[in-house]
Design an enzyme around this catalytic site. Structure first.
Site, PDB file in Angstrom:
ATOM      1  N   HIS A 408     -66.716 -94.844   2.954  1.00 38.13           N
ATOM      2  CA  HIS A 408     -65.480 -95.414   3.511  1.00 38.13           C
ATOM      3  C   HIS A 408     -65.159 -94.907   4.910  1.00 38.13           C
ATOM      4  CE1 HIS A 408     -63.486 -91.595   2.967  1.00 38.13           C
ATOM      5  NE2 HIS A 408     -62.286 -92.092   3.135  1.00 38.13           N
ATOM      6  N   ALA A 410     -65.994 -91.437   7.988  1.00 37.40           N
ATOM      7  CA  ALA A 410     -66.830 -90.333   8.435  1.00 37.40           C
ATOM      8  C   ALA A 410     -66.684 -89.129   7.506  1.00 37.40           C
ATOM      9  CB  ALA A 410     -66.461 -89.959   9.861  1.00 37.40           C
TER      10      ALA A 410
END
Lengths: 485, 136
Positions: A408, A410
């Site tokens: 979703h 970093a």
């Protein structure tokens, strides 16, 4: 066999980018981590692996407890976790969704190129910042009554359509057409609704942001073309969720479950794993309340979309329709949904908890709208404010490996306190400006805490997803203007 | 009473040490206020709260949850807390007050929610030590 040791946890490498923690103790299934060795090293620095192991003890869990390559420590569940439990003989856990129910991202396309915007970045940032409430206590784009909030909880984006803030096409390009029919506003507390009254169309703070980006690389030309993406195109990414109404609903149900299902909770290793057994009244009530908050979050992102369109109209003196500001897609990454998946050759209804993970359904999936069924759904992976973001498409490997899910974002590697010590807001802003990235935030602290160096390398996260075939790279975008709370 | 903001990968934690449980609760609440807005000092309007819970841990959770929801409902940052805590059989009750700083007059981050994650309530010879993680 290659192994990786982290404290007293030993992971076995199953194949490239797949690591497994075998069943032990209270674990009902093994746990799997999708990561490169470098990402695994980062993931193992906090309690992510321990939390993932804990989720493997949830009643009715199927196949594996999964951690995505952007995983990091959460509360109870790790962020980046995917846990699928039997919908009829398992449980549902508010912690597996998170406090920010339907935190997610949407992307708005334009027919503008970077050349059209270059030189106007600061003006655009200023207009966006003035039109979109950011931070805490700044209200929403519209003033709403308790009755409005109840309608939003029930209708989702259809409420925005009825009130002139959405086009019919917006519904086509939102997960579930922007409305969960299982929503029941009566299952959301009055206190939660009161929190939502001032926040319809608000960005919030923390890691939430709005970013104007340019498409800088196309990986799969045919898919990008079918999504309406092209080189140098200006796109807008909105990252926010259900705000206070979702936070309160999660808290309310954690407490109710703690009291009513204390027996189940006492068997679990972490209070934040509090779960309502499938078939119980509380499981039904939480699911209905969560779906209502999902509707609120979609409407929130729709209201911000409306304001973005108005901002672009003001700057470019053209209608948003002429600027072709249509949605690419809106996807949730904090959610639990009833979905059918194949388990040991049998179709089973599951609660798929995605806590910091994105649905990534591939080509041919019947849950997808017609346009995406032929190519796979778009998956939007935001990076940090100074780094790339990615558009993926659901990969064919996702249904077998990850219950139709991928990463979703970093994923943090540095705490907020450390970030503030290491990064100065003015320096960050100046450095980014040198790279033609214009950042405006309500608080300087937010810029420091959300500095690019605070996050994992999103390119490596996406590389793992692409290599495993759970989310295929389609395009890469780069920030131009960023506003934050 | 003293409190400190502590490191946490994605969130913020507050630790409070005090000689009485009431002061320790107030320390966490003041830490929550500081986590929102480090430089805010005094509120203008006084508010009252009353909470009952089934355990001391639940009472701490409910108290902090109440402050966060009060913030959004009244659009104020709660600060300058006072509480009294009583136990009768299995019911713990907190009666308290706070002053609210209008949010439109300050720059403040949003704390989403209180969590049970790593929550600690410890009594030792010097008094009480509390630790709470907040979701940011």
């Amino acid at each position: 066999m290659t192994t990786f040791e982290s404290g007293n946890i030993c992971l076995h490498k199953i194949e490239e980018f797949i690591w497994e923690i075998p069943r032990s103790g209270d674990m009902l299934v093994p746990a799997r981590i999708f990561a490169s060795e470098n990402l695994l090293e980062q993931i193992s620095q906090d309690k992510t692996l321990e939390q993932l192991k804990n989720t493997a003890s949830l009643p009715g869990i199927q196949k594996y407890a999964i951690c995505m390559p952007d995983g990091h420590q959460g509360y109870g569940f790790p962020v980046g976790g995917v846990v699928a439990t039997d919908a009829n003989n398992g449980c549902i856990s508010p912690g597996g969704v998170g406090y920010d129910i339907n935190c997610g991202v949407r992307m708005i396309k334009t027919n503008l190129t970077y050349h059209d915007l270059h030189g106007k970045e600061e003006s655009l940032g200023e207009i966006l910042f003035n039109k979109i409430p950011t931070g805490l206590g700044k209200g929403g784009i519209v003033k709403t009554t308790l009755n409005d909030v109840e309608e939003i909880l029930s209708l989702g984006v259809e409420w925005a359509l009825h009130n002139g803030y959405a086009s019919p096409e917006d519904l086509d390009f939102c997960e579930d057409r922007g409305r969960r029919n299982d929503a029941d506003p009566t299952k959301v507390s009055r206190r939660a609704k009161q929190r939502g009254m001032n926040q319809v169309g608000s960005l919030g703070s923390g890691n939430h942001f709005l970013e104007v980006q340019r498409v800088v690389e196309i990986f799969r030309e045919e898919v990008a073309s079918s999504y309406g993406l092209f080189q140098d195109q200006i796109v807008i990414l909105i990252h926010t969720g259900s705000r206070g109404i979702g936070h309160q609903t999660c808290t309310d149900y954690l407490r109710k479950i703690e009291v009513e299902h204390a027996d189940l909770l006492s068997q679990l290793p972490d209070k934040e794993l509090a779960s309502a057994p499938s078939g119980s009244q509380l499981a039904a009530d939480y699911y209905a309340a969560m779906c209502a908050c999902i509707n609120f979050a979609w409407t929130n992102r729709q209201m911000i979309t409306y304001a973005v369109r108005m901002a672009f109209e003001e700057l470019f003196d053209k209608s948003w329709q002429d600027l072709e500001m249509n949605l690419l897609y809106d996807v949730a990454h904090n959610i639990a949904k009833k979905e059918f998946h194949i388990i040991n050759g049998h179709k089973r209804e599951l609660f798929v908890h995605r806590k910091g993970a994105t649905r990534a359904f591939p080509i041919g999936n019947k849950a997808l709208p017609g346009a995406f069924r032929k190519v796979g759904q778009p998956v939007i992976i935001p990076g940090s404010m100074g780094s790339d973001s990615y558009i993926l498409r659901g990969g064919v490997g996702s249904m077998n490996l990850s219950f139709g899910s991928t990463a979703h974002g970093a994923g943090r590697i540095l705490s907020r306190t450390k970030a503030k010590k290491l990064f100065n807001a003015s320096d960050i802003q100046a450095e980014l400006k040198e790279q033609n990235i214009y950042v405006t935030a309500t608080l300087d602290a937010t810029i420091s805490e959300e500095a690019p160096g605070v996050y994992k390398d999103v390119s490596e996260v996406v590389h793992v997803s692409d290599s495993l075939g759970i989310g295929d790279k389609v395009a890469r975008t780069y920030p131009v203007v960023n506003i934050k709370g | 009473m003293e409190f400190h903001l502590r490191d946490h990968t994605a969130d913020i934690a507050v630790e409070s040490c005090a000689s009485t449980i009431e002061e320790a609760f107030v320390g966490i609440a003041e830490g929550l206020s500081k986590a929102h807005s480090p430089n805010s000092t005094h509120g203008t309007k006084k508010f009252g709260i009353e909470i009952s819970s089934e355990s001391l841990e639940a009472l701490l959770f409910d108290f902090l949850d109440m402050l966060i929801s009060e913030r959004d409902i009244h659009n104020v940052l709660p600060i300058d807390h006072e509480v009294s805590i009583n136990q009768e059989k299995d019911i713990w009750t907190l009666v308290g007050t706070y002053y609210g700083i209008p949010l439109e007059t300050i720059e403040s981050r949003e704390i989403k929610a209180v969590t049970y994650s790593d929550m600690k309530i410890e009594k030792n010879q010097n008094g009480w030590k509390l630790y709470v993680v907040f979701d940011v």
